[in-house]
Design an enzyme around this catalytic site. Structure first.
Site, PDB file in Angstrom:
ATOM      1  CG  PHE A   1      -0.208   0.403   2.511  1.00 25.90           C
ATOM      2  CD1 PHE A   1      -0.015   1.736   2.846  1.00 25.90           C
ATOM      3  CD2 PHE A   1       0.298  -0.559   3.379  1.00 25.90           C
ATOM      4  CE1 PHE A   1       0.665   2.105   4.006  1.00 25.90           C
ATOM      5  CE2 PHE A   1       0.977  -0.209   4.533  1.00 25.90           C
ATOM      6  CZ  PHE A   1       1.161   1.123   4.838  1.00 25.90           C
TER       7      PHE A   1
ATOM      8  CE  LYS B   1      -3.309  -8.766  -4.007  1.00 24.25           C
ATOM      9  NZ  LYS B   1      -3.537  -7.764  -2.930  1.00 24.25           N
TER      10      LYS B   1
ATOM     11  NE  ARG C   1      -3.234  -2.461   4.070  1.00 24.63           N
ATOM     12  CZ  ARG C   1      -2.363  -2.714   5.028  1.00 24.63           C
ATOM     13  NH1 ARG C   1      -2.620  -2.288   6.255  1.00 24.63           N
ATOM     14  NH2 ARG C   1      -1.260  -3.371   4.789  1.00 24.63           N
TER      15      ARG C   1
ATOM     16  CB  SER D   1       5.081  -7.295   5.543  1.00 21.69           C
ATOM     17  OG  SER D   1       4.110  -8.239   5.193  1.00 21.69           O
TER      18      SER D   1
ATOM     19  CB  CYS E   1      10.871  -0.662   2.507  1.00 16.81           C
ATOM     20  SG  CYS E   1      11.421   0.065   0.968  1.00 16.81           S
TER      21      CYS E   1
ATOM     22  CD  GLU F   1       8.860  -2.967   7.854  1.00 11.50           C
ATOM     23  OE1 GLU F   1       8.082  -3.906   7.639  1.00 11.50           O
ATOM     24  OE2 GLU F   1       9.378  -2.303   6.938  1.00 11.50           O
TER      25      GLU F   1
HETATM   26  P1  NAD Z   1       1.722  -6.641   3.071  1.00 14.82           P
HETATM   27  O1  NAD Z   1       2.748  -7.718   3.122  1.00 14.82           O
HETATM   28  O2  NAD Z   1       0.643  -6.638   4.097  1.00 14.82           O
HETATM   29  O3  NAD Z   1       0.953  -6.687   1.644  1.00 14.82           O
HETATM   30  C1  NAD Z   1       1.673  -6.731   0.437  1.00 14.82           C
HETATM   31  C2  NAD Z   1       0.836  -7.521  -0.576  1.00 14.82           C
HETATM   32  O4  NAD Z   1       0.686  -8.858  -0.132  1.00 14.82           O
HETATM   33  C3  NAD Z   1      -0.566  -6.957  -0.747  1.00 14.82           C
HETATM   34  O5  NAD Z   1      -0.916  -6.988  -2.109  1.00 14.82           O
HETATM   35  C4  NAD Z   1      -1.428  -7.894   0.092  1.00 14.82           C
HETATM   36  O6  NAD Z   1      -2.728  -8.035  -0.415  1.00 14.82           O
HETATM   37  C5  NAD Z   1      -0.687  -9.210   0.011  1.00 14.82           C
HETATM   38  N1  NAD Z   1      -0.818 -10.010   1.229  1.00 14.82           N
HETATM   39  C6  NAD Z   1      -0.997  -9.558   2.502  1.00 14.82           C
HETATM   40  N2  NAD Z   1      -1.045 -10.587   3.366  1.00 14.82           N
HETATM   41  C7  NAD Z   1      -0.880 -11.722   2.634  1.00 14.82           C
HETATM   42  C8  NAD Z   1      -0.819 -13.110   2.959  1.00 14.82           C
HETATM   43  N3  NAD Z   1      -0.945 -13.532   4.220  1.00 14.82           N
HETATM   44  N4  NAD Z   1      -0.641 -13.980   1.963  1.00 14.82           N
HETATM   45  C9  NAD Z   1      -0.503 -13.586   0.682  1.00 14.82           C
HETATM   46  N5  NAD Z   1      -0.545 -12.274   0.317  1.00 14.82           N
HETATM   47  C10 NAD Z   1      -0.735 -11.354   1.276  1.00 14.82           C
HETATM   48  O7  NAD Z   1       2.511  -5.262   3.033  1.00 14.82           O
HETATM   49  P2  NAD Z   1       1.911  -3.790   3.165  1.00 14.82           P
HETATM   50  O8  NAD Z   1       1.485  -3.560   4.566  1.00 14.82           O
HETATM   51  O9  NAD Z   1       0.936  -3.538   2.068  1.00 14.82           O
HETATM   52  O10 NAD Z   1       3.203  -2.936   2.816  1.00 14.82           O
HETATM   53  C11 NAD Z   1       4.169  -2.596   3.755  1.00 14.82           C
HETATM   54  C12 NAD Z   1       5.342  -3.542   3.749  1.00 14.82           C
HETATM   55  O11 NAD Z   1       5.976  -3.546   2.462  1.00 14.82           O
HETATM   56  C13 NAD Z   1       6.423  -3.130   4.730  1.00 14.82           C
HETATM   57  O12 NAD Z   1       6.905  -4.262   5.401  1.00 14.82           O
HETATM   58  C14 NAD Z   1       7.501  -2.506   3.844  1.00 14.82           C
HETATM   59  O13 NAD Z   1       8.794  -2.527   4.398  1.00 14.82           O
HETATM   60  C15 NAD Z   1       7.389  -3.372   2.634  1.00 14.82           C
HETATM   61  N6  NAD Z   1       7.962  -2.713   1.468  1.00 14.82           N
HETATM   62  C16 NAD Z   1       9.160  -3.174   1.011  1.00 14.82           C
HETATM   63  C17 NAD Z   1       9.774  -2.555  -0.067  1.00 14.82           C
HETATM   64  C18 NAD Z   1      11.092  -3.051  -0.585  1.00 14.82           C
HETATM   65  O14 NAD Z   1      11.532  -2.557  -1.614  1.00 14.82           O
HETATM   66  N7  NAD Z   1      11.735  -3.994   0.066  1.00 14.82           N
HETATM   67  C19 NAD Z   1       9.139  -1.473  -0.699  1.00 14.82           C
HETATM   68  C20 NAD Z   1       7.893  -1.048  -0.215  1.00 14.82           C
HETATM   69  C21 NAD Z   1       7.312  -1.683   0.864  1.00 14.82           C
END
Ligand code: NAD
Length: 430
Positions: A151, A175, A179, A228, A283, A381
């Site tokens: 998000f 996908k 949010r 995450s 991140c 985090e």
């Molecule tokens: P999230 O992991 O909750 O969601 C990311 C995606 O995964 C979404 O599309 C979500 O629908 C899906 N998802 C969520 N739970 C899932 C599950 N149990 N099984 C399968 N798919 C699932 O992350 P968020 O809260 O949307 O974003 C924040 C996170 O992203 C933070 O941890 C941040 O550090 C990370 N991030 C990393 C980078 C990078 O380059 N490493 C860049 C941006 C964000």
């Protein structure tokens, strides 16, 4: 903005979903519902994959310069609609308009890069690598790529994937985070206007079930994930076990080492901006400052003063430095961390609770001093505007703390000493 029903984009058409799973999409700055998101049905997800599969041979065989032309048009359309896209990011994510503009600009840069496909995709060859044997390297598209995104950068992170995959001749099923689905639909509209053939790009909505469908589907060849850490590991292992190409980028806990000799006049604003920009939902947010040696007390005092100067408010208002976090549940979780931090003995030196308009999901800049590695403040985090300060006696201890984090980290050092900088570089790279 009126409340709209968000559609999926399947085979070149925007379609409604009959799913009973429908999420309200609030503006995090006001709490007001700006859209409703029905999840895509499993049939729609299958149709999106089938459309991408069907479109693949035609798109893969489209001359590379012609594929690049679509991206040139995409870039031009994004430039024309730059302010609208940034505003949409602010509305669905809450970040300030300036942060949203920065995000859209970074995204356009990837489109720009991908326009170079005719050069980037060139192969190499070496005649007579052995007696009578010539060798050639030719690049082929992989097939149908699924992109699963978070998000916090609803435009930039999808654009890390989409233009590059398309330039290479792959087809795509996106996908987005459930949010922040609106920016994804905007990208689909732009690609449609840019003349991308039907089925080459698709958008489906949902949460874990939608992701699982993409991970297990035999017609998805590659998966690109950003999110995450726990979900990244799950996506990586599941997709790899299914024989797919997969890249999965996870979360982080980034340490900023501040040495005794640091120029605090320049370091403190940089640390505050890193910790609280995008309300800490990055991140690469500098979420742990490590005060090394005698700098600790002064550092903490100056950080608290600088953080106190940040203007917290709605991202669309002028001169606002920090917007809300994404959801009220997230704000409450962060408040839970603050309460726990106080209970376990960390010292709260800037308290963000109660700062910002009361109708949105606001939490002001929060700073804890005397955080230790046994506390969840350090281990997790937090992904919000909460900065932890850890004290360390010397660079060895500071690096030990930094390198013992379970996350893949970014780390920085603030010092005026070349010796410290070299030592830091050698030891964080090791
Ligand atoms: P999230 O992991 O909750 O969601 C990311 C995606 O995964 C979404 O599309 C979500 O629908 C899906 N998802 C969520 N739970 C899932 C599950 N149990 N099984 C399968 N798919 C699932 O992350 P968020 O809260 O949307 O974003 C924040 C996170 O992203 C933070 O941890 C941040 O550090 C990370 N991030 C990393 C980078 C990078 O380059 N490493 C860049 C941006 C964000």
């Amino acid at each position: 903005m009126t409340t709209t029903m968000v559609q999926s984009f399947v085979g070149g058409r925007f379609v409604d979903s009959s799913s009973e799973e429908v999420d309200p999409i609030p503006d995090p700055a006001t709490g007001e519902t700006i859209a409703m998101l029905p999840y895509s049905t499993s049939e729609q997800i299958d149709s999106a994959i089938a459309a991408a599969r069907e479109a693949f041979p035609g798109w893969a065989n489209t001359p590379v310069p012609d594929r690049a032309q679509v991206l040139f048009r995409m870039k031009a359309l994004m430039e024309e609609q730059f302010e609208d896209i940034a505003l949409l990011v602010t509305r669905e994510n809450g970040k300030t308009l300036d942060d949203a503009r920065g995000e859209v600009r970074r995204g356009i840069e990837v489109v720009d890069f991908s326009c170079g496909a005719p050069t980037l995709l060139m192969g190499t060859n070496l005649d007579q690598i052995a007696e009578g044997i010539d060798e050639a390297l030719v690049r082929f598209p992989v097939g149908v790529v699924a992109g699963i995104t978070p998000f916090n950068f609803p435009t930039m992170v999808p654009l890390w994937m989409i233009p590059v995959a398309l330039a290479c001749g792959n087809t795509f099923v996106h996908k987005p985070s459930q949010r922040t689905p609106l920016s994804a639909i905007k990208i689909a509209e732009i690609l449609q206007q840019a003349g991308l053939p039907e089925g080459v790009f698709n958008v489906v909505h949902g949460a874990k079930d939608a992701v699982d469908r993409l991970l297990e589907h035999p017609d998805v060849d590659a998966v690109s994930f950003v999110g995450s850490a726990g979900v990244a590991k799950y996506v990586y292992s599941t997709a790899a076990a299914a024989g797919k190409r997969v890249q999965a980028l996870g979360g982080a806990k980034n340490h900023l080492l501040v040495m005794d000799d640091a120029d605090l006049e320049r370091s403190v604003p940089a640390i505050v901006s890193s910790a609280f920009g995008n309300a800490g939902q990055r991140c690469l947010a500098g979420s742990v400052a490590v005060g090394v040696g005698k700098v600790g007390d002064t550092l903490v005092r100056e950080l608290a003063e600088e953080a106190g100067r940040l203007k917290v408010g709605r991202g669309t208002e002028p001169d606002v430095d920090m917007g809300p976090v994404i959801r009220d549940e997230r704000r409450k979780e962060l408040v839970g961390y603050i309460e726990e931090g106080q209970e376990v003995g960390a010292k709260l030196v800037a308290d963000g609770r109660g700062i910002g308009p009361s109708d949105g999901f606001f939490l002001g800049p929060t700073i804890f001093d005397q955080v230790t590695p046994d506390m969840r403040l350090w281990k997790d985090e937090l992904f919000g505007p909460v900065l932890s300060v850890v004290r360390a006696s010397d660079i060895d201890e500071a690096l030990r703390v930094t390198n013992s984090s379970s996350f893949g980290n970014m780390a920085s050092i603030f010092t005026t000493s070349g010796k410290n900088a070299r030592e830091f570089r050698r030891r964080v790279e090791a």
